[in-house]
Design an enzyme around this catalytic site. Structure first.
Site, PDB file in Angstrom:
ATOM      1  N   PRO A 139       0.780  -1.244   0.000  1.00 40.35           N
ATOM      2  CA  PRO A 139       0.000   0.000   0.000  1.00 40.35           C
ATOM      3  C   PRO A 139       0.816   1.302   0.000  1.00 40.35           C
ATOM      4  CG  PRO A 139       0.007  -0.951   2.186  1.00 40.35           C
ATOM      5  CD  PRO A 139       0.725  -1.929   1.293  1.00 40.35           C
ATOM      6  N   CYS A 140       1.424   1.592  -1.136  1.00 44.23           N
ATOM      7  CA  CYS A 140       2.206   2.824  -1.275  1.00 44.23           C
ATOM      8  C   CYS A 140       1.322   4.066  -1.159  1.00 44.23           C
ATOM      9  CB  CYS A 140       2.973   2.817  -2.588  1.00 44.23           C
ATOM     10  SG  CYS A 140       1.957   2.495  -4.051  1.00 44.23           S
TER      11      CYS A 140
END
Length: 182
Positions: A139-140
């Site tokens: 989850p950047c």
């Protein structure tokens, strides 16, 4: 020879634009953003898996598509998919740290740098974050500026905002896009 299975996906949260999902036998290895083309996927695969043969197969990717769709529909907060990450040791370290950010929470680039014991490497964290080959699974989008501003995002800030909103996180500032404001 390594088989890389791929398919094209559309979803309302992504404004019904297409993304490509690719996986090896070890797990999902690449997810593109709507702004990225088929050529982006092909180039990435040939650079990171030189002996790859691309094979279109929605059936082979069905378990990945199911969980990704459940996430985009707001029905899943964690993934239980194998991931075949390919990157430098530093990138792998950063991507592992990103996977530890809980659903609905964020961290700053400097938080991530401190977490991996490299407080001075804030810009390098940003670069590694931007090179993440499997957004959403790693989850950047949960990394924002320390002043809570949304910052540079390969997928486009509107998608970063949509994903954070999906997860119920609203404590960010929409204003400004200072690419190097970590």
């Amino acid at each position: 020879m390594t088989l890389v299975y791929w398919t094209k996906v559309q979803h309302a949260l992504l404004q019904n634009q297409s993304i490509y999902v690719a996986a090896t036998e070890q797990g999902v290895c690449r997810i593109t953003w709507p702004s990225e083309s088929w050529e982006t996927l092909v180039s990435w695969v040939h650079r990171h898996i030189p002996d790859a043969t691309l094979v279109e197969s929605e059936q082979q990717l069905a378990p990945y598509l199911k969980q990704l769709t459940e996430y985009l529909d707001g029905e899943r907060s964690q993934f239980s998919l194998p991931i075949d990450l390919r990157g430098t040791p530093f990138q792998m370290e950063i991507w592992k740290a990103l996977q530890q950010i809980p659903y609905g929470e964020t961290r700053s680039y400097s938080d991530i740098a401190a977490h991996v014991g490299r407080a001075a490497a804030v810009r390098a964290v940003g670069t590694a974050n931007g090179a993440n080959p499997v957004p959403m699974l790693v989850p950047c989008h949960r990394v924002i500026g320390k002043n809570k501003n949304l910052t540079g995002f390969r997928g486009g800030l509107h998608f970063k905002e949509a994903l954070l909103t999906l997860e119920g996180y609203h404590e960010y500032n929409r204003k400004g896009h200072a690419r190097f404001e970590f």
